[in-house]
Design an enzyme around this catalytic site. Structure first.
Site, PDB file in Angstrom:
ATOM      1  N   LYS A  28       7.815   4.783  -0.263  1.00 29.95           N
ATOM      2  CA  LYS A  28       8.093   4.515   1.103  1.00 29.95           C
ATOM      3  C   LYS A  28       7.099   4.400   1.960  1.00 29.95           C
ATOM      4  CE  LYS A  28       9.982   8.855   2.872  1.00 29.95           C
ATOM      5  NZ  LYS A  28       8.938   8.897   4.040  1.00 29.95           N
ATOM      6  N   THR A  29       5.889   5.472   1.939  1.00 29.86           N
ATOM      7  CA  THR A  29       4.887   5.548   2.951  1.00 29.86           C
ATOM      8  C   THR A  29       4.062   4.460   2.742  1.00 29.86           C
ATOM      9  OG1 THR A  29       5.229   7.931   2.799  1.00 29.86           O
ATOM     10  CG2 THR A  29       2.990   7.204   3.673  1.00 29.86           C
ATOM     11  N   ASP A 212      10.332   6.092  10.265  1.00 26.35           N
ATOM     12  CA  ASP A 212      10.321   6.784   9.140  1.00 26.35           C
ATOM     13  C   ASP A 212      11.412   8.015   9.077  1.00 26.35           C
ATOM     14  OD1 ASP A 212       9.849   7.443   6.537  1.00 26.35           O
ATOM     15  OD2 ASP A 212       8.063   8.811   7.166  1.00 26.35           O
ATOM     16  N   GLU A 213      12.143   8.451   7.831  1.00 28.25           N
ATOM     17  CA  GLU A 213      13.047   9.276   7.910  1.00 28.25           C
ATOM     18  C   GLU A 213      14.039   8.994   8.877  1.00 28.25           C
ATOM     19  OE1 GLU A 213      12.965  10.952   5.268  1.00 28.25           O
ATOM     20  OE2 GLU A 213      10.828  11.450   4.894  1.00 28.25           O
ATOM     21  N   GLN A 243      19.165  11.612   1.120  1.00 25.34           N
ATOM     22  CA  GLN A 243      18.265  13.048   1.283  1.00 25.34           C
ATOM     23  C   GLN A 243      18.411  13.309   3.020  1.00 25.34           C
ATOM     24  OE1 GLN A 243      14.383  12.416  -0.430  1.00 25.34           O
ATOM     25  NE2 GLN A 243      14.959  10.594  -0.854  1.00 25.34           N
ATOM     26  N   ARG A 593      12.170  16.197  -6.486  1.00 27.05           N
ATOM     27  CA  ARG A 593      10.709  16.605  -6.402  1.00 27.05           C
ATOM     28  C   ARG A 593       9.950  16.593  -7.876  1.00 27.05           C
ATOM     29  NH1 ARG A 593      10.695  14.433  -2.134  1.00 27.05           N
ATOM     30  NH2 ARG A 593      12.767  13.988  -2.911  1.00 27.05           N
TER      31      ARG A 593
END
Length: 747
Positions: A28-29, A212-213, A243, A593
């Site tokens: 995503k980044t 973002d997020e 998340q 993770r």
């Protein structure tokens, strides 16, 4: 890495609302940064017309650096900010519209606490009713929801007092030419509402907005973004409902779930290809999160290798848990794996203590990521300071640390005077209070507070002959430290209380290992731990952290420990479906993770506040299909129940065991529980029992509990009307309940 088709769609999307559902490890980044580059290079958007918002300075810096490496210094004209820094810019440039000085200061948490304490005194409000920390948190949550002092609810007595505090707090901020962090966003929204021309300016300025997020946004952040994007509608948000783990600090998952409703005509692109984890990890984590209802379905997939199964480690207790994890770590490092490529995740900070003890013993380098070491935590240092006074009441350093903890109205000015007077008299502070205190030195109120504190220290010194674990528990009770923490009503309260309970457990374990150990010996051991526990960033050290802190990170190998009902999921979440779903998301974040392998550890018993708690394995492990699992047992001792899984039923090493698939056949006896049943905590609020006071409960009776459901009484203790019961519920979980309080029905 080549862009996949969905990533390209997201990057090249031109106009209108866009929701990018970005699964864990889906890049995503890169999509965010490439989208900014695409708008500038290919769509000829001026960099200053782009606003990119994220949550941390680290994430903003990473995005800025990536863009700058691609398009050069022109990237610096893009507004790449956190929510707070973007709003700070806007407020600075429009201070005249807000009543603020252009040079207003920002109060940090300590400034806020000091101001709140001053206000409570001025309003004559007891800090036991409205605690300073509790007030700061309530005000912060109010600002997150855009609730001003004028519309703060004042329904009950506590809320009424909080409304007074909040109003005065804002007045004092204004007098001091200051704002706090919550103000930065709330005041910006208020600025836009009261001055449409200012809003219009920024709406015209920012043609494209990227967030973002997005699943972590609260109401004030949502409103800010909605207002800014209202002209061009070019709002692109990246997030993953699976998340969303910050509801406790105001995050609202409905912001992302309702995106298409809130932004009409929105396109939705799912990034489902994972570049991080193995097929096994993805399939297992996907099976777990599928049990949540509040989500947008997606299925992660990867071209990575199949990978190893999820290793479920079953142990006797938390000490064995730490040893078994260390054994696995040794196996990894002996094959060339670096310590920094292995991480340990847990639900609460208190769980780190046994791992720290074991790592020190085994000389494994480690670091507590994003936090501080167990014995360096404020609440632990405070209790240890009291314990040092038990050994030596004339130690000034420890006395000064806790003379006003919990708050006794003994301020810094008084402490400074005490230091000066005691030094002039050639005695310690404690000696001065008990033998030299004179009326001219302090007013009568202060003298009484000092004498009361000295009496407490004297009472503590009289406990020095008690067994160490009992002494620590008594010291905690006499100082009323836990009651003071609970009164704060903050999100950190439970964590801090658990840490104190863990200290008591640490003393119990130390004495068990070395029966001859005294309290002084234990305190010396703690002092040595503090002296040698240091690390340098960049060293090959193994990180330990809470699951909340793990978000956004990745490691080849991870261990998630404490996988038990009441630990993960947390006991506070067991009765609330929304909270239980957030706990499941937290576990999902932890699993995803990992790049290569996941280890899950659960203990059959865990010491809490010096007593053993018996828990069944976490339901989240049951949600992982068996084909993805490898089970490992590590020195498991006899416990009073089976694990609640068919394959573990009726094992000899679990006492008589139980078959939880046939609940009616469950039978066992456990002498350890009978011997220790008085040590278990009981409910504190009486509820009228629906049985006759002349009728007692008996072993084998079927009962129903309003929260835990159906169960069978396994043990009883005490006379009729005051019975303590050990009940095994249908889940396999044991509970220690009081017949007087449990509100049981018999069937």
């Amino acid at each position: 890495m080549e862009l996949n088709e969905q990533q390209r769609f997201a990057i090249e999307h031109e106009n209108g609302p866009l929701l990018i559902l970005a699964g864990a490890g889906s890049g995503k980044t890169r999509v965010l940064t490439e989208r900014v580059v695409h708008l500038i290079r290919n769509k000829h958007v001026h960099p200053s017309e782009i606003l990119a918002v994220t949550f941390t300075n680290k994430a903003a810096a990473e995005m800025r650096n990536r863009i700058e490496r691609t398009i050069g210094l022109t990237a610096r004209e893009v507004w790449i900010n956190t929510f707070h820094s973007a709003c700070l810019k806007i407020l600075r440039r429009n201070a005249e519209h807000t009543g603020l000085s252009p040079h207003f200061v920002i109060f940090d948490s300590s400034d806020q606490l000091s101001l709140i304490k001053k206000i409570l005194i001025e309003l004559n409000i007891s800090d036991r009713l409205v605690t300073p920390r509790g007030a700061v948190e309530k005000i912060s949550r109010a600002k997150d929801s855009l609730t001003t002092p004028d519309n703060y609810p004042s329904g009950d007595f506590y809320q009424g007092k909080m409304a007074e505090v909040y109003k005065r707090y804002q007045e004092e901020l204004q007098k001091n030419g200051a704002v706090d962090f919550g103000d930065l966003i709330m005041l910006t929204v208020m600025l836009f509402r009261k001055h449409p021309e200012v809003l219009k300016h920024y709406q015209s300025k920012f043609r494209y907005i990227l967030v973002d997020e997005y699943q972590d946004t609260n109401h004030s952040q949502y409103e800010l973004i909605r207002m800014l994007s209202d002209k061009y509608k070019n709002i692109s948000v990246v997030g993953d409902p699976d998340q969303s783990i910050y509801a406790w600090r105001g995050a609202d998952i409905s912001n992302i779930l309702d995106f298409e409703r809130d932004f009409e005509g929105a396109n939705v692109i799912k990034l489902e290809q994972n570049y991080r984890s193995t097929k096994t990890i993805l399939a297992a984590s996907d099976a777990v999160i599928a049990n949540n209802s509040e989500r947008k379905p997606k299925t992660l997939w990867t071209d990575n290798e199949e990978g190893e199964p999820i290793n479920m480690i079953e142990v006797a207790d938390e000490r064995e848990e730490a040893r078994s994890v260390v054994k696995e770590i040794r196996n990894l490092t002996s094959s060339g794996i670096l310590h920094k490529d292995i991480a340990i995740f847990y639900r609460t900070n208190a769980q780190s203590r046994v791992f720290e003890d074991e790592f020190r013993r085994e000389r494994i380098p480690y670091v507590i990521y994003g936090g501080i070491r167990f014995y360096d935590r404020a609440e632990i240092k405070n209790i240890i300071a009291y314990l040092r006074l038990v050994i030596n009441p004339n130690e000034n350093v420890s006395l000064k640390r806790i003379i006003n903890i919990p708050a006794r109205g003994i301020g810094n000015t008084t402490v400074k005077k005490l230091e000066a007077y005691s030094s002039a008299a050639g005695v310690t502070i404690y000696e001065y209070i008990t033998t030299h205190l004179q009326p001219p030195d302090f007013n009568s109120g202060t003298r009484q507070k000092l004498l009361k504190f000295a009496l407490l220290v004297k009472e503590l010194t009289e406990l020095r002959d008690l067994p160490p674990a009992e002494l620590v528990a008594e010291a905690v009770n006499k100082t009323r430290y836990v009651e003071d923490l609970v009164a704060e009503r903050t999100e950190e309260t439970n964590e801090r209380v658990l840490n104190i309970d863990e200290l008591i457990s640490a003393v119990s374990e130390a004495i068990k290992a070395q029966p001859e150990m005294t309290l002084a010996d234990f305190l010396d051991q703690v002092a040595l731990i503090s002296d040698i526990d240091s690390y340098n960033e960049g060293e090959d050290v193994l990180p330990l952290m809470t699951l909340h802190l793990a978000k956004g990170l990745e490691f080849p190998y991870i261990f998630i420990v404490g996988m038990e009902e009441g630990v993960l999921p947390h006991i506070r979440a067991l009765d609330e479906s929304a909270e239980l779903e957030e706990e499941r998301r937290l576990f999902y974040v932890g699993m995803t993770r990992a790049r290569k392998k996941v280890h899950l550890a659960h203990a059959n018993q865990r010491m809490i506040r010096g007593s053993f708690s018996y828990n069944v394995p976490s339901r989240f492990m049951d949600e992982i299909p068996e084909k993805f699992v490898l089970r490992t047992q590590c020195s498991v001792r006899s416990t009073p129940y089976a694990l609640g899984r068919k394959e573990n039923a009726e094992r000899d090493d679990f006492g008589q065991g139980c078959n939880c698939d046939d609940f009616s056949q469950v039978t066992f006896e456990d002498q350890e529980i009978v011997n220790n049943s008085s040590r278990f905590a009981l409910p504190s609020s009486p509820i009228t029992d629906n049985r006759s006071p002349n009728t007692g409960y008996r072993v084998g009776q079927r009962v129903r509990h309003p929260t835990f459901g159906e169960g069978i009484i396994r043990k009883t203790e005490g006379k009729i009307g005051q019975q303590k019961l050990i009940i095994q519920f249908k889940t396999g979980e044991l509970k220690n309940l009081s017949a007087q309080y449990a509100k049981l029905s018999v069937y």
